[in-house]
Design a protein around this motif. Structure first.
Motif: not given
Length: 845
Positions: A77-79, A144-147, A293-303
């Motif tokens: 969705m960052t598109n 775009i927010y990247t936690p 909120f783009s979360l693709a870079h996070l591991p599952e538990n952090e997501r």
């Protein structure tokens, strides 16, 4: 396809589609924005086109100025930020797939040119001009927010541990639900899958949160770790803390959180923009924001940890809003797989289900998207009003979707009306969707329109970093990070000693003058350091500074502003400092300064660093003159003080004194959207009777036309048969005028039947013309309503409320002291001495 009709509150999603012929129909599909308050679910396999459909939906929401919280676990969705109004090849070049260019035997520039041409033609085919892309770009802020990363705008999660601004006595259930979700997320982050009812860790942390939040005290991780070791409560249930959860085990839990806090990789979670939903939904200038909120870079538990915190914050914000039937905001979840499962209970499930149940009343819509329809709790979706169903991969997926859809139809009190959902879903192709909306009479099969945003696929972190670089360097989306102040240059502040007193300038003494005991002296606090005071003048660096006091007439008052008709009752506290007096010693209040410090911040003693006091004028040592000054102060405030009101006459809304321009604009836009929707509803209801009456007449005439045409055909057949019989009799030698007479009668009846057919056709054409005129009139009036409410801020007027005499209450008018710095500049700055205010005036703050 011609350009679609533009109307706020109506989302242009595509055009109806004929499955039998495989062709797009020239019938645009418009979706009422308010229908999203009953939520939507979109299911479809990879490649079904659901990302394009959802991009279309979000683009329309942005055009309608609806803010969005968008959870993007995959990065698709960052598109939404790739909007190129000029559609130039160089706009597309940085975002095309280099590997695709190599596979096609093209240079990147050639592929960019081909892509730009394809996008231009695709948009034109759907009647979308570049101006609409430009309008989209201007309608909302896309961020775009990247936690846990600084690729986009980082998110500071500490705000999620802050006490919610709710009354614990009246909102205990809601606060405890948030505590449960926050605790589950935190424990999941350190690898503990805790049962909120049985787990000692969960019960202890919940007790700590409740202790602090009940007192309105914010928490942070450091305080939480300390509270785990030394809990603020003595008992948990009927057992003391150490019996319930031994100290050694608590230490191990505290160490787990401490290791997390000390981890270098976790530091990015503690900086960036605070997780505050109100500030993320709108910019500082009240523009709606699509917060991705783009979360693709996070591991599952952090997501899971972040999604839970986000949902809890969205839920708290939602509950704080006023009820409305118009769409206020959207919560969009791009891939809900794993967050709303049918059996297990991850921390994200409860707040998400609560949103689906409660958010409608506050005008907040939820859109859930998945390519895994089997792993979705359809019981949670029984109240979902809109289903977008695309191509599915397996029979079990189709069976699961049909089960959920039929359950939702049944819950809504509807029926499938014989519609063969099974067959239709099996025939769906790419970009073709079945839309079932409980607010409409029938399901619609449609093809999605061309997206205005360039669909380049999931973005990498470097791409996000490039895209958001401008936002980090001064845009409205810049995160509110807390950075330490630079150290001020060292300044030697001379203490109040006899040796310092010898260096006093003329007219100053080392001690404050003695006054009549009936006169109370007030000292304004020294709120500005010498370096800061000098920085305002941009005049070099100080070598030393001394604090001196100058006399002033201090007036403290309270002024009420009351407007019973509007329900306004505002109180303004005022502190003025007057240093100008006429020849008779009367104060010139017109030249007074409004101080930032309030009456309760004024002291009856000077600052301990005070080095000198100036001479007092006659007025300030005379109790009788001070009493007269009190009367003139009251007269001045009665004449001067006014409460300005920005008023929107049509809605009756006004900006309160303590309300920011941003908050008032947001509130006004929402009220305008509600008023627009209500007026359009009333207009459509008004015209519905006329349109229904004409539609019934058309149906009646069409039935009569069918009968007339049948009669006409029968008459023509009878006429031909009779003519044949007459001719046959003539050839057989029968000479009779009866046959000729009969033929003439049949011809006359055929002509009459034809006339009735023509009359029915003309009547139907006239009725349809009337129908088109009424529909055109309705569209015109609806467009006028939309235009009238599109920019409500342009209709603001200003009024002032004056206080009554009795509304001006003087607290005190007395002798006061204003602090000043006597600053000696260093030699590098040219030396010399300056006198700079050490207090804050309202016109300078």
């Amino acid at each position: 396809m011609k350009a679609p009709e533009e109307r706020l509150g109506s989302f242009y999603l595509g055009a109806e589609y004929d499955l039998q012929s495989g062709a797009r129909l020239e019938q645009p599909v418009h979706y009422d924005a308010r229908d999203l308050t009953t939520h939507a679910v979109c299911v479809g396999m990879t490649g079904s086109g659901k990302t394009g459909l959802c991009i279309d939906l979000l683009e329309e929401a942005a055009l309608d100025k609806v803010p969005v919280i968008l959870v993007d676990p995959k990065g698709d969705m960052t598109n939404l930020l790739l909007q190129f109004p000029d559609l130039l090849p160089e706009d597309f070049l940085p975002w095309i797939d280099q590997d695709e260019a190599r596979r096609k035997g093209q240079s990147p520039e050639e592929l960019a040119a081909a892509t730009a041409s394809m996008w231009k033609n695709g948009l034109a085919d759907w009647g979308i001009a570049p101006e609409r892309i430009r309008e989209l770009k201007d309608s909302a802020e896309f961020t775009i927010y990247t936690p846990g990363s600084d690729a986009g705008i980082p998110v500071n999660i500490l705000g999620s541990l802050a006490a919610p601004r709710l009354d614990f006595d009246t909102e205990a259930e809601a606060i405890r639900e948030r505590i449960a979700g926050t605790v589950s997320a935190l424990l999941g982050l350190v690898g503990i899958n805790a049962d909120p009812v049985k787990s000692h860790e969960s019960i202890l942390l919940s007790g700590i949160f409740e202790h602090f939040w009940r007192a309105g005290t914010d928490l942070d991780l450091a305080t939480l770790i300390g509270s785990i070791q030394n809990p603020p409560m003595r008992q948990i249930g009927v057992f003391d803390v150490n019996t319930f959860y031994p100290e050694k085990e608590r230490f191990e839990l505290a160490m787990s959180f401490n290791a997390l806090l000390a981890s270098p990789s976790f530091q990015s979670w503690l900086s960036g923009q605070a997780l505050d939903i109100a500030s993320m939904l709108y910019t500082t200038d009240a523009r709606p924001r699509v917060a991705i909120f783009s979360l693709a870079h996070l591991p599952e538990n952090e997501r899971m940890f972040f999604v839970t915190l986000l949902l809890e914050n969205v839920l708290t914000w939602t509950r704080a809003q006023q009820g409305t039937s118009s769409l206020r905001a959207l919560l969009y979840f791009d891939e809900v797989f794993g967050y709303l499962p049918p059996v297990s209970e991850p921390p994200s499930k409860r707040p998400l289900m609560t949103m689906l149940k409660q958010a409608r009343a506050f005008g907040v819509g939820c859109v859930l998207v998945t390519q895994n329809p089997v792993d979705l709790d359809y019981k949670a979706l029984t109240n979902t009003g809109t289903w977008f169903i695309g191509k599915l991969q397996a029979e079990r997926d189709k069976a699961r979707v049909l089960e959920g859809l039929k359950s939702a139809i049944s819950t809504a009190g509807g029926s499938d009306a014989g519609f063969d959902f099974d067959t239709v879903i099996s025939q769906l192709g790419k970009r073709v969707f079945l839309m079932h909306n409980v607010h409409e009479d029938r399901p619609v099969i449609f093809q999605t329109r061309w997206a205005m945003s360039f669909l380049s696929g999931p973005m990498t972190r470097p791409q996000i970093k490039t895209l958001m670089a401008g936002h980090k360097n001064g845009s409205t989306a810049q995160p509110a990070t807390a950075s330490p102040r630079p150290a001020s240059p060292a300044i030697a502040e001379t203490p109040a000693t006899p040796s310092a007193a010898k260096a006093m300038p003329s007219g100053y003494s080392a001690v404050s003058p003695g006054l009549d005991p009936s006169i109370k002296q007030l000292f304004v606090p020294a709120a500005t350091a010498p370096a800061a005071a000098l920085a305002k003048r941009s005049q070099g660096s100080p070598a030393s500074a001394e604090l001196l006091y100058e006399p002033a007439l201090i007036g403290c008052a309270s002024v009420d502003f009351v407007d019973a008709k509007r329900g306004i009752s505002e109180n303004r506290r005022i502190v003025l400092a007057c240093t100008e007096f006429d020849a008779a010693g009367n104060p010139d209040w017109e030249k007074s300064q409004t101080l930032v410090a309030m009456q309760d911040q004024l002291s009856d003693r000077p600052d301990s660093k005070a080095a000198g006091f100036a001479t007092l004028p006659e007025t300030l040592v005379n109790a009788r003159k001070l009493a007269a000054c009190s009367r003139s102060f009251s007269d001045f405030l009665y004449r001067r003080e006014r409460l300005p009101l920005s008023i929107h006459p049509a809605t009756g809304l006004f900006k309160g004194e303590g309300e920011s321009e941003r908050d008032f604009t947001i509130r006004l836009q929402q009220a305008a959207r509600e008023q627009r929707d209500n007026e359009v509803d009333a207009l459509e209801k008004k015209y519905a009777t006329q349109l229904e009456r004409i539609a019934e007449k058309i149906k009646k005439e069409e039935r009569e036309l069918a009968q007339d045409e049948a009669e006409h055909q029968n008459r023509k057949a009878g006429e031909l048969i009779g003519l044949g019989e007459t001719m046959l009799g003539f050839f057989l030698g029968r000479k009779s005028t009866r046959g000729i007479s009969t033929a003439i009668n049949r011809r006359r009846m055929t002509a009459n039947a034809k006339a009735e057919v023509d009359e029915s056709v003309e009547t139907i054409e006239e009725l349809k013309r009337q129908q088109e005129e009424i529909e055109a009139e309705l569209k015109g009036l609806a467009a006028e309503i939309t235009a009238r409410w599109e920019h409500p801020e342009s209709a603001l007027t200003t009024e002032e409320i004056a206080p009554r005499r009795s509304d001006v209450m003087i607290q005190i008018v007395t002798t006061g002291w204003l602090p000043f710095w006597q600053v000696t500049l260093d030699q590098a700055s040219g030396g010399g001495t300056l006198y700079l205010p050490a207090y804050e005036a309202a016109d300078e703050s």
